[in-house]
Design an enzyme around this catalytic site. Structure first.
Site, PDB file in Angstrom:
ATOM      1  CB  VAL A 168      -0.962  -0.010   1.202  1.00 35.62           C
ATOM      2  CG1 VAL A 168      -1.882   1.205   1.151  1.00 35.62           C
ATOM      3  CG2 VAL A 168      -1.794  -1.286   1.206  1.00 35.62           C
ATOM      4  CG  ASP A 169       3.837   2.540   3.039  1.00 33.05           C
ATOM      5  OD1 ASP A 169       2.997   3.436   3.236  1.00 33.05           O
ATOM      6  OD2 ASP A 169       4.476   2.002   3.958  1.00 33.05           O
TER       7      ASP A 169
END
Length: 381
Positions: A168-169
């Site tokens: 997700v980062d």
């Protein structure tokens, strides 16, 4: 060929992964990126070890900080805060991921910056937005859980699992780059800067694509299927004589070719497997039939045979095996980034290939405050 972002200056107040990955991408494209770090400790990931690179820095920090200059500024100190304002004044882009509201309390709110620097592009990265979710700490692992990714990852009868990397980062960092490039293009036309906000939850939900569409469009709550695809079969790992093989059979024609290669052409006209919806409905029987044949040879042998007839298949590799594959395919996957002191840092190169090639040489991730003297002299001059 001139690097696309040559002449663009980026003030990078971000840390950990999403923001630093975005600014590293901008550096790969030719921007000058000045990373502002806390004196004494710097980016959190400088302490996220082991493992450590030959430089003594953590490999986590090195993964997202090549091509940058590091300057240490204490934003609680009035003189250093003035230097930070001067850096922003000289920059095209400023990016930060402070706890929501803290950057503003330090005097860097968008209204003030936009009034003083109307061409500035300001980017804020948060976990759950700057509104009602502002108080929630933003870490990738929690975003994977809260956003639904973990719910659909893992074996059907097992626990929910996170992805094997801070996915997700990474997605949020790439979304930030998309917004920055679009804002730079808009500024060319209008002369005006922009405010861009990205957050982990929104980037994750946008990346759920067909899974979130199943929920919104058909009222289905997707569940864990292990390595299986919810809408295609066979599209999963299948057991061979020695190891599993990943098979992605995207249409009926591919399935017919696959059954011919396996010596079981009758499967393609079997009523249970004649069309993709039929195969999805009878997946367990299909897998049993296929694995019965695949057990006669190794995963590598089957992968070669299936790829040769246009059916996507691959051995389940380690990361090292994957790099070796890229090297065999001539993709030149690794860069040797060199620091000012001659140290080298092995880096996975940018996935973008340009013709003609970009005149950008990757420099090794900086040591904490490595460029203090040069950057401070530039800001004070």
């Amino acid at each position: 060929m001139t690097a696309p972002l040559q002449g663009i200056v980026v003030a990078d107040f971000s840390r950990v992964l999403a923001g630093p990955l975005a600014t590293m991408t901008l550096a790969d494209l030719g921007a000058r990126v000045i990373k502002v770090e806390r004196p004494g400790s710097g980016d959190d990931t400088r302490a996220w070890g082991p493992p450590y690179a030959e430089s003594g820095m953590t490999t986590y920090f090195e993964s997202a900080n090549r091509g940058k200059e590091s300057v240490t500024l204490d934003l609680a100190d009035p003189d250093d805060r003035d230097r930070a304002h001067e850096l922003i004044a000289r920059s095209d882009v400023v990016i930060e991921n402070f706890r929501p509201g803290l950057f503003e309390k330090l005097g860097f709110d968008w209204e003030t910056l936009a009034a003083a620097h109307p061409r500035l592009i300001s980017v804020s990265v948060s976990g759950f937005g700057l509104g009602a979710g502002a108080a929630l700490p933003g870490y990738d692992f929690v975003a994977q859980a809260a956003g639904g990714l973990m719910h659909i990852t893992g074996d059907a009868d097992g626990d929910a699992m996170k992805a094997g990397v801070a996915l997700v980062d990474v997605l949020t960092g790439k979304d930030a780059v998309i917004g920055i490039l679009a804002a730079l293009r808009r500024r060319e036309r209008t002369g005006l800067g922009s405010r861009i906000e990205v957050n982990l939850l929104s980037s994750l939900q946008a990346a759920l694509v067909n899974q979130v569409s199943a929920h919104l469009g058909a009222g289905i709550e997707p569940a864990r299927l292990g390595n299986r695809h919810p809408s295609i079969a066979p599209y999963e790992t299948l057991r061979c004589a020695d190891a599993p093989i990943a098979v992605a059979c995207g249409n009926d024609a591919q399935f017919a070719r696959m059954t011919e290669e396996l010596g079981r052409p009758g499967l393609a006209v079997d009523p249970r497997f004649r069309s993709n919806p039929d195969r999805v409905a009878h997946r367990e029987a299909l897998v049993s039939e296929l694995e019965d044949v695949l057990a006669d040879d190794t995963a590598a042998a089957w992968a070669e045979r299936l790829n040769r007839i246009g059916v996507a298949a691959g051995v389940v590799n380690t990361i090292g095996d994957g790099i070796a594959l890229a090297e065999r395919l001539g993709l030149d996957p690794v860069w040797d980034a060199v620091g000012s002191d001659g140290r080298r840092s092995r880096q996975i190169r940018s996935p973008l290939e340009w013709t003609p090639a970009l005149p950008v040489t990757a420099t090794a991730p900086p040591r904490l405050g490595e460029h203090d003297a040069q950057v401070r002299a530039w800001l004070d001059g």
